[in-house]
Scaffold this motif. Structure first.
Motif, PDB file in Angstrom:
ATOM      1  N   GLU A 180       0.832  -1.198   0.000  1.00 23.57           N
ATOM      2  CA  GLU A 180       0.000   0.000   0.000  1.00 23.57           C
ATOM      3  C   GLU A 180       0.868   1.249   0.000  1.00 23.57           C
ATOM      4  OE1 GLU A 180      -3.268   1.971  -0.543  1.00 23.57           O
ATOM      5  OE2 GLU A 180      -3.477  -0.167  -0.099  1.00 23.57           O
ATOM      6  N   ARG A 181       1.978   1.219   0.742  1.00 20.28           N
ATOM      7  CA  ARG A 181       2.873   2.377   0.785  1.00 20.28           C
ATOM      8  C   ARG A 181       3.671   2.510  -0.511  1.00 20.28           C
ATOM      9  NH1 ARG A 181       8.158   3.443   2.047  1.00 20.28           N
ATOM     10  NH2 ARG A 181       8.656   1.329   2.702  1.00 20.28           N
ATOM     11  N   LYS A 182       4.228   1.411  -0.996  1.00 20.08           N
ATOM     12  CA  LYS A 182       5.006   1.459  -2.232  1.00 20.08           C
ATOM     13  C   LYS A 182       4.135   1.743  -3.446  1.00 20.08           C
ATOM     14  CE  LYS A 182       9.215   0.613  -0.769  1.00 20.08           C
ATOM     15  NZ  LYS A 182      10.313   1.608  -0.948  1.00 20.08           N
ATOM     16  N   ASN A 183       2.861   1.285  -3.381  1.00 19.45           N
ATOM     17  CA  ASN A 183       1.835   1.710  -4.340  1.00 19.45           C
ATOM     18  C   ASN A 183       2.056   1.256  -5.787  1.00 19.45           C
ATOM     19  OD1 ASN A 183      -0.638   2.916  -4.637  1.00 19.45           O
ATOM     20  ND2 ASN A 183       0.116   5.018  -4.574  1.00 19.45           N
ATOM     21  N   PRO A 184       2.383  -0.023  -6.018  1.00 19.95           N
ATOM     22  CA  PRO A 184       2.536  -0.467  -7.412  1.00 19.95           C
ATOM     23  C   PRO A 184       1.246  -0.395  -8.220  1.00 19.95           C
ATOM     24  CG  PRO A 184       2.584  -2.353  -5.914  1.00 19.95           C
ATOM     25  CD  PRO A 184       2.651  -1.121  -5.060  1.00 19.95           C
ATOM     26  N   LEU A 185       0.082  -0.469  -7.560  1.00 25.65           N
ATOM     27  CA  LEU A 185      -1.173  -0.321  -8.304  1.00 25.65           C
ATOM     28  C   LEU A 185      -1.270   1.058  -8.951  1.00 25.65           C
ATOM     29  CD1 LEU A 185      -3.853  -2.079  -6.047  1.00 25.65           C
ATOM     30  CD2 LEU A 185      -3.332  -2.618  -8.441  1.00 25.65           C
ATOM     31  N   ALA A 186      -0.778   2.071  -8.260  1.00 25.87           N
ATOM     32  CA  ALA A 186      -0.781   3.416  -8.846  1.00 25.87           C
ATOM     33  C   ALA A 186       0.182   3.493 -10.023  1.00 25.87           C
ATOM     34  CB  ALA A 186      -0.410   4.452  -7.786  1.00 25.87           C
ATOM     35  N   ALA A 187       1.346   2.840  -9.898  1.00 27.22           N
ATOM     36  CA  ALA A 187       2.296   2.823 -11.010  1.00 27.22           C
ATOM     37  C   ALA A 187       1.670   2.175 -12.237  1.00 27.22           C
ATOM     38  CB  ALA A 187       3.563   2.064 -10.594  1.00 27.22           C
ATOM     39  N   LEU A 188       0.961   1.082 -12.033  1.00 22.61           N
ATOM     40  CA  LEU A 188       0.307   0.394 -13.145  1.00 22.61           C
ATOM     41  C   LEU A 188      -0.768   1.276 -13.771  1.00 22.61           C
ATOM     42  CD1 LEU A 188      -0.123  -2.176 -14.811  1.00 22.61           C
ATOM     43  CD2 LEU A 188      -1.588  -3.029 -12.964  1.00 22.61           C
ATOM     44  N   ALA A 189      -1.561   1.949 -12.933  1.00 18.57           N
ATOM     45  CA  ALA A 189      -2.617   2.816 -13.454  1.00 18.57           C
ATOM     46  C   ALA A 189      -2.029   3.981 -14.254  1.00 18.57           C
ATOM     47  CB  ALA A 189      -3.468   3.344 -12.305  1.00 18.57           C
ATOM     48  N   MET A 190      -0.957   4.582 -13.761  1.00 25.07           N
ATOM     49  CA  MET A 190      -0.311   5.678 -14.493  1.00 25.07           C
ATOM     50  C   MET A 190       0.199   5.188 -15.846  1.00 25.07           C
ATOM     51  SD  MET A 190       1.876   7.573 -11.484  1.00 25.07           S
ATOM     52  CE  MET A 190       1.054   8.253 -10.026  1.00 25.07           C
TER      53      MET A 190
END
Length: 357
Positions: free
Chosen positions: A171-181
């Motif tokens: 949740e902190r490293k946030n790979p889901l956000a990287a994928l979405a971007m």
């Protein structure tokens, strides 16, 4: 933990090497075995804690391991050692329950002003900001830093890399956000690829399932779940055109600093400890809003008043698309990063912290 693959172990290695460079003669004592964290051979010569009654110990172990390490090292209350707790933390509020461990140390070293502020508010001990010293990649192959590599072929796909250890909170490293971007930035573009380098995904199956589902079916995306050797990880970093870190918070961001020292273009959230060395001039900082800490993986418990960043996905996608279309800009940021890291993170910081009152 000189034989571990975690950030604390790498920080200890950097401290040891920097003290040597400053003309001191430190002894590297490994605690990996005490903590069941032996994952690779030590890259520095190891010794034993001297039997003398006085001395100075820089203990790179987070508070939950402090008492165990001190007992294993043979330090008792009648020893007159200066014990420095080199601690890491990643949110705006430090855990109040660590006060017990703070009583065992003489002072605390924080890797960034962000962390030092949290520690100073929570513990009745002197706190110093001592950033990790990150130098240029070594000339010899096989070192821990990112090796110098020739530029990729002109027709090679743009390679974006994100790194995160599940034990440090996905949740902190946030790979889901990287994928979405990535997916918003490159709709219909097959000449790009994203590598999500993770490890310990199996420990957090709910988040892992979300990540795999979001990445599934996109042939441009690779999810890695393994522990790489230092050399293999360095090679992976060297292959990337952009290191992307849409984190919610970093105590420091060691992998970001190492990538920048090697001249990489780094995109990261513009908040928390990575601002010790990242600026608008040497990197691309993601806009964000602050939100209450909420970690479904359970690594970070929610605390009243604790906040971290929620990076802007749409803005991140625009930044990636812009950098993809402008290789000169990527090169410019990478060169600015390479030149700035030795100035912002000098090896002398550790020696100064030892002697400053």
């Amino acid at each position: 933990m000189f034989r571990s693959m975690n950030g604390i172990g790498k920080a200890a290695q950097l401290c040891y090497e920097s003290l040597i460079e400053s003309g001191l003669s430190p002894i590297a004592v490994d605690t990996s075995g005490y903590l069941n964290q032996v994952q690779l051979p030590a890259s520095v010569p190891l010794g034993s804690l001297p039997p003398s009654m006085p001395g100075t110990l820089i203990l790179f172990a987070n508070p939950p391991e402090v008492e165990r390490c001190l007992m294993a090292l043979g330090l008792r209350r009648w020893h007159r050692w200066r014990i420095i707790g080199a601690w890491a933390w990643e949110t705006s509020l430090a855990p109040p329950e660590w006060q017990r461990q703070a009583d065992f140390v003489s002072e605390i070293w924080a890797p960034s002003a962000f962390v030092a502020t949290a520690f100073s508010a929570a513990y009745d001990k002197p706190v110093k900001t001592v950033p990790h010293a990150v130098g240029p990649p070594p000339a010899a192959p096989g070192g821990a830093h990112i090796p110098e590599t020739p530029p990729p072929p002109q027709d090679a796909p743009l390679h974006i890399l994100t790194i995160g250890d599940a034990r440090s909170s996905l949740e902190r490293k946030n790979p889901l956000a990287a994928l979405a971007m990535f997916q918003q930035a490159f709709v219909g573009n097959s000449d790009v690829r994203l590598t999500l380098k993770c490890r310990n995904l199996s420990l957090y199956p709910t988040y892992a399932t979300k990540l795999m589902a979001a990445a599934g079916g996109d042939p441009r995306v690779t999810v890695m779940d393994e522990t790489l050797s230092e050399a293999a990880l360095a090679t992976l970093l060297a292959s990337a055109d952009i290191l992307l870190a849409p984190h919610r918070s970093e105590g420091f961001g060691l992998h970001l600093a190492e990538a920048m020292a090697a001249g990489k273009c780094v995109v990261a959230t513009g908040w928390s400890g990575n601002l010790e060395f990242m600026t608008e001039a040497n990197s691309a900082l993601l806009p964000f809003r602050l939100i209450p800490v909420s970690d479904e993986t359970g690594v970070y418990a929610p605390k009243p008043g604790a906040v971290w960043a929620d990076p802007d996905i749409a803005a991140g996608a625009e930044i990636l698309a812009s950098l993809a279309a402008d290789p000169d800009r990527r090169k410019q940021l990478g060169e600015a990063a390479r030149q700035s890291i030795p100035r912002r993170l000098p090896a002398s910081a550790y020696a100064r912290a030892l002697t400053d009152a």
